[in-house]
Design an enzyme around this catalytic site. Structure first.
Site, mmCIF file in Angstrom:
data_model
loop_
_atom_site.group_PDB
_atom_site.id
_atom_site.type_symbol
_atom_site.label_atom_id
_atom_site.label_comp_id
_atom_site.label_asym_id
_atom_site.label_seq_id
_atom_site.Cartn_x
_atom_site.Cartn_y
_atom_site.Cartn_z
ATOM 1 N NE ARG A 167 68.627 -48.548 61.257
ATOM 2 C CZ ARG A 167 69.479 -49.364 61.933
ATOM 3 N NH1 ARG A 167 70.391 -50.019 61.022
ATOM 4 N NH2 ARG A 167 69.114 -49.651 62.970
ATOM 5 N NE ARG A 201 61.784 -51.703 51.698
ATOM 6 C CZ ARG A 201 62.825 -51.527 51.176
ATOM 7 N NH1 ARG A 201 63.366 -52.462 51.175
ATOM 8 N NH2 ARG A 201 63.112 -50.495 50.307
ATOM 9 C CE LYS A 256 72.218 -44.464 51.976
ATOM 10 N NZ LYS A 256 71.173 -44.803 51.144
ATOM 11 C CG ASN A 267 68.390 -53.047 46.298
ATOM 12 O OD1 ASN A 267 69.269 -53.057 47.442
ATOM 13 N ND2 ASN A 267 67.529 -52.102 46.252
ATOM 14 N NE ARG A 283 63.472 -53.016 46.867
ATOM 15 C CZ ARG A 283 64.370 -53.966 47.625
ATOM 16 N NH1 ARG A 283 64.005 -55.301 47.495
ATOM 17 N NH2 ARG A 283 65.491 -53.598 48.309
ATOM 18 C CD GLU A 325 70.609 -48.892 49.052
ATOM 19 O OE1 GLU A 325 70.498 -49.948 48.595
ATOM 20 O OE2 GLU A 325 71.077 -48.299 50.441
ATOM 21 C CE LYS A 377 73.854 -48.586 50.517
ATOM 22 N NZ LYS A 377 73.906 -50.196 50.383
ATOM 23 C CG ASP A 385 65.786 -49.521 48.209
ATOM 24 O OD1 ASP A 385 64.785 -50.495 47.865
ATOM 25 O OD2 ASP A 385 66.547 -50.036 48.696
#
Length: 335
Positions: free
Chosen positions: A237, A229, A164, A287, A214, A285, A129, A277
């Site tokens: 979400r 997504r 979040k 990752n 992604r 984000e 994050k 993301d």
């Protein structure tokens, strides 16, 4: 090469979609040897080296989700991590205390000569994050705080927000609060534990309706396809774990620009594989622990992400070797 995968229990793999399995399958197809362990199998004793209770693997070529074993394993034996050519840290989040301790063991193994990907120090330095703070130019208006009044002021300014937890994964613990502020106080108390935990708050991005993309970066270079997504039904979400639908798409120019810049900065820090993301044109984000979506992209476009990843791993391990010819075209597969 002799490869060690530090991962979740093998019997929990969903091989039809697991990116670590895709890496293993591609590496095995090139004649590389495979072994696996879990983070709980790492150990160190003074006067010795970091070891893993590791099992050598042979892939059966079967899909294990229907009850057919997808691997055969030798009995586990303790082996020094430095004895492997490369160690791939592929444990899924959450990044909890045990994950943190595992990175310290892996970093000690590096001091003993092991090659670990992604870099254990960089795993610690780039929480998924908070890593976006370094790239504020690509981020939607964002607040990181424990303070409930700060959150109320942020909501008053932006009207529609997402809250979040910093240690969430797979869409867990994400809340949307609309202009009426309904339940903002209760949601804040739930996430910040009455001021005891830090949370992230972001301005809501309406483009989530088109998907949370992604974007994969391998050795600093963006993969030419993304997995969007897309939230389903009344969900906000897009995470696949939360029921989102994954749709592979060509990388657009803005996403390429963002990924190229972030990859240029982060790859030299030992981050061989990164997953951004992106919603709309904003990064939400970064990752680095165990980025996924290899198989979904390949199944829908024909582009073999695992092949590109193992190419990169071989190149990093042996930088003087000739570059391999690509085996998969940079275009969708024909129907």
């Amino acid at each position: 090469m002799n490869l060690l995968f530090v991962a979740d229990p093998l019997d929990q793999f969903k091989t039809y979609k697991d990116s670590t399995y895709a890496m293993m399958r591609e590496a095995a197809s090139r004649g590389h040897r495979l072994a696996a362990c879990e983070p709980r199998h790492l150990a160190w004793r003074s006067g010795g080296r970091v070891t893993a209770l590791a099992r050598e693997l042979r892939l059966t070529g079967q899909v294990g989700d229907a009850g057919t074993p997808w691997y055969e394993a030798q009995p586990a034996t303790p082996r020094a991590l430095a004895e492997f050519d490369a160690v791939l840290m592929r444990k899924d989040p959450p990044f909890d205390g045990e994950y943190f301790y595992a990175t310290h063991l892996l970093e000690q193994a590096e001091r003993e000569g092991a090659r670990v990907f992604n870099s254990p120090r960089s795993l610690r330095d780039h929480p998924e994050k908070l890593a976006v703070m370094e790239f504020a130019q690509f981020v939607t208006p964002t607040l990181v705080t424990r303070d409930a009044e700060d959150i109320r002021r942020f909501h008053a300014e932006h009207r529609e927000i997402i809250l979040k937890p910093l240690d969430g994964m797979g869409g867990m613990g994400i809340f949307r609060v609309g202009p009426d502020g309904l339940n903002l106080g209760s949601i804040t108390e739930t996430l910040n534990a009455h001021g005891q935990r830090t949370v992230m708050v972001q301005r809501f991005i309406p483009e989530i309706a088109a998907g949370d993309k992604r974007v994969l970066i391998i050795d600093g270079e963006p993969v030419p396809y993304v997995l969007a997504r897309i939230p389903q039904g009344s969900e906000i979400r897009g995470n696949l774990a939360a029921g989102g639908k994954g749709v592979a798409q060509p990388l657009n120019e803005r996403d390429r620009e963002i990924a190229t810049e972030i990859g240029r900065i982060l790859a030299p820090r030992g981050l061989l594989l990164i997953g951004l993301d992106i919603i709309g044109d904003r990064v939400t984000e970064i990752n680095v622990t165990s980025p996924t979506c290899f198989q979904e992209i390949q199944q829908q476009t024909g582009f073999d992400v695992a092949q590109v990843f193992v190419d990169a791993l071989e190149r990093v391990m042996n930088p003087t070797r000739d570059e391999p010819a690509p085996r998969v075209p940079d275009r969708p597969a024909k129907a």
